[in-house]
Write a protein that holds these residues in place. Sequence first.
Motif, PDB file in Angstrom:
ATOM      1  N   SER A  76       0.827  -1.207   0.000  1.00  0.00           N
ATOM      2  CA  SER A  76       0.000   0.000   0.000  1.00  0.00           C
ATOM      3  C   SER A  76       0.861   1.256   0.000  1.00  0.00           C
ATOM      4  CB  SER A  76      -0.932   0.011   1.212  1.00  0.00           C
ATOM      5  OG  SER A  76      -0.201   0.170   2.404  1.00  0.00           O
ATOM      6  N   SER A  81      -3.078   5.990  -4.135  1.00  0.00           N
ATOM      7  CA  SER A  81      -4.459   5.764  -3.741  1.00  0.00           C
ATOM      8  C   SER A  81      -5.394   6.057  -4.910  1.00  0.00           C
ATOM      9  CB  SER A  81      -4.813   6.659  -2.554  1.00  0.00           C
ATOM     10  OG  SER A  81      -6.174   6.559  -2.257  1.00  0.00           O
ATOM     11  N   ILE A  82      -6.451   5.300  -5.018  1.00  0.00           N
ATOM     12  CA  ILE A  82      -7.442   5.514  -6.072  1.00  0.00           C
ATOM     13  C   ILE A  82      -8.135   6.851  -5.868  1.00  0.00           C
ATOM     14  CG2 ILE A  82      -9.615   4.670  -7.014  1.00  0.00           C
ATOM     15  CD1 ILE A  82      -8.635   1.860  -6.516  1.00  0.00           C
ATOM     16  N   ASN A  84      -6.897   9.594  -4.692  1.00  0.00           N
ATOM     17  CA  ASN A  84      -6.021  10.654  -5.193  1.00  0.00           C
ATOM     18  C   ASN A  84      -6.058  10.733  -6.710  1.00  0.00           C
ATOM     19  OD1 ASN A  84      -5.262  11.274  -2.591  1.00  0.00           O
ATOM     20  ND2 ASN A  84      -3.397  10.035  -2.674  1.00  0.00           N
ATOM     21  N   GLU A  85      -6.097   9.574  -7.362  1.00  0.00           N
ATOM     22  CA  GLU A  85      -6.152   9.559  -8.827  1.00  0.00           C
ATOM     23  C   GLU A  85      -7.468  10.137  -9.335  1.00  0.00           C
ATOM     24  OE1 GLU A  85      -3.644   8.779 -10.860  1.00  0.00           O
ATOM     25  OE2 GLU A  85      -2.424   8.497  -9.071  1.00  0.00           O
ATOM     26  N   VAL A  86      -8.576   9.840  -8.653  1.00  0.00           N
ATOM     27  CA  VAL A  86      -9.882  10.372  -9.055  1.00  0.00           C
ATOM     28  C   VAL A  86      -9.916  11.886  -8.873  1.00  0.00           C
ATOM     29  CG1 VAL A  86     -12.346  10.399  -8.472  1.00  0.00           C
ATOM     30  CG2 VAL A  86     -11.126   8.232  -8.640  1.00  0.00           C
TER      31      VAL A  86
END
Length: 104
Positions: A76, A81-82, A84-86
Amino acid sequence: MITIILIIHIILAICIIFAVLLQKSEGGGLGIGGSSGGAGGGFMTARGTANFMTKLTSFLGACFFLTSIILALLSSNNAPSIANEVEKSIEKNTTTEPTVPLGN
């Protein structure tokens, strides 16, 4: 570091499989070495073997669980993190100009 722990994790998984298969089950199962008589002379009786195998399986299971947690924590840290990407994609797609003209 992750590679070393992953190798230990795989070795533990194989050891757990063998430890479970070597235990004497109620229905017979493989039960290798589960006979009470034999040439052991009482060195490893059925009860002593069962206690040893139970403790060994518990120890291996605890180590497997620990290495699973360590691998999850280490992986991890490396992956973004997903969420953060979104957020980055939302910020990139937002425009400062309105899409509908306000003044006619």
